[in-house]
Design an enzyme around this catalytic site. Sequence first.
Site, PDB file in Angstrom:
ATOM      1  N   TYR A 184       0.592  -1.239  -0.002  1.00  0.00           N
ATOM      2  CA  TYR A 184      -0.133  -0.095  -0.110  1.00  0.00           C
ATOM      3  C   TYR A 184       1.048   1.189   0.005  1.00  0.00           C
ATOM      4  CZ  TYR A 184      -3.446  -3.301   1.120  1.00  0.00           C
ATOM      5  OH  TYR A 184      -4.533  -4.225   1.444  1.00  0.00           O
ATOM      6  N   ASN A 216     -13.107   0.026  -4.308  1.00  0.00           N
ATOM      7  CA  ASN A 216     -12.707   0.234  -5.510  1.00  0.00           C
ATOM      8  C   ASN A 216     -13.934  -0.192  -6.520  1.00  0.00           C
ATOM      9  OD1 ASN A 216     -12.517  -2.246  -7.504  1.00  0.00           O
ATOM     10  ND2 ASN A 216     -11.716  -2.964  -5.417  1.00  0.00           N
ATOM     11  N   CYS A 258      -6.663  -5.580  -7.314  1.00  0.00           N
ATOM     12  CA  CYS A 258      -6.363  -5.170  -5.685  1.00  0.00           C
ATOM     13  C   CYS A 258      -5.933  -6.199  -5.133  1.00  0.00           C
ATOM     14  CB  CYS A 258      -7.764  -4.583  -5.171  1.00  0.00           C
ATOM     15  SG  CYS A 258      -9.086  -5.606  -5.714  1.00  0.00           S
ATOM     16  N   HIS A 259      -5.957  -7.452  -5.745  1.00  0.00           N
ATOM     17  CA  HIS A 259      -5.553  -8.835  -4.948  1.00  0.00           C
ATOM     18  C   HIS A 259      -3.802  -8.796  -4.820  1.00  0.00           C
ATOM     19  CE1 HIS A 259      -5.828 -10.203  -8.990  1.00  0.00           C
ATOM     20  NE2 HIS A 259      -4.555 -10.862  -8.633  1.00  0.00           N
ATOM     21  N   GLU A 300      -0.574 -17.205  -9.456  1.00  0.00           N
ATOM     22  CA  GLU A 300       0.161 -16.237 -10.179  1.00  0.00           C
ATOM     23  C   GLU A 300       1.716 -16.490 -10.272  1.00  0.00           C
ATOM     24  OE1 GLU A 300      -0.958 -12.083  -9.958  1.00  0.00           O
ATOM     25  OE2 GLU A 300      -3.000 -12.533 -10.556  1.00  0.00           O
TER      26      GLU A 300
END
Length: 109
Positions: free
Chosen positions: A30, A53, A61-62, A90
């Site tokens: 952040y 959001n 956002c993850h 990912e």
Amino acid sequence: MVHLNYMGLSFKDRVYRTTKKIPRGRVATYGQIARLAGNPHAARAVGLFMKTNPHAPIVPCHRVVALNGALTGYSAKGGIKKKKEMLIREGVKFRGDRADLKVSRWKAR
DNA sequence: AAACTGACTTCTC
DNA sequence: GGAGAAGCCAGTT
């Protein structure tokens, strides 16, 4: 004053824009985003933007985690757990319940 | 409309 | 280096 708004975008938009640039398999904090957006102390606000959001699918956002790599929140369903799984999938490395920032931290500049 | 709260970080002691 | 306070923006109450 403060420096001019980048391209006429509000801080919020800058945050979203920055977040969108996070590559797959990488995570950002952040504070990092806040810093890139121009306010090193607005990390909290960044979190709020993610929470509310309006660009859910657009803004990954993850891929945003706390400074220590902890997944501090996730508004979408599945919660933190799901978020973790997604990141792992990912390619983000995890160390327990925290993302391994040493390896997976997004290095933008 | 004002005050509180929150997906946080950085600075200072 | 651990603990406490300050700072930031917007959504909720």
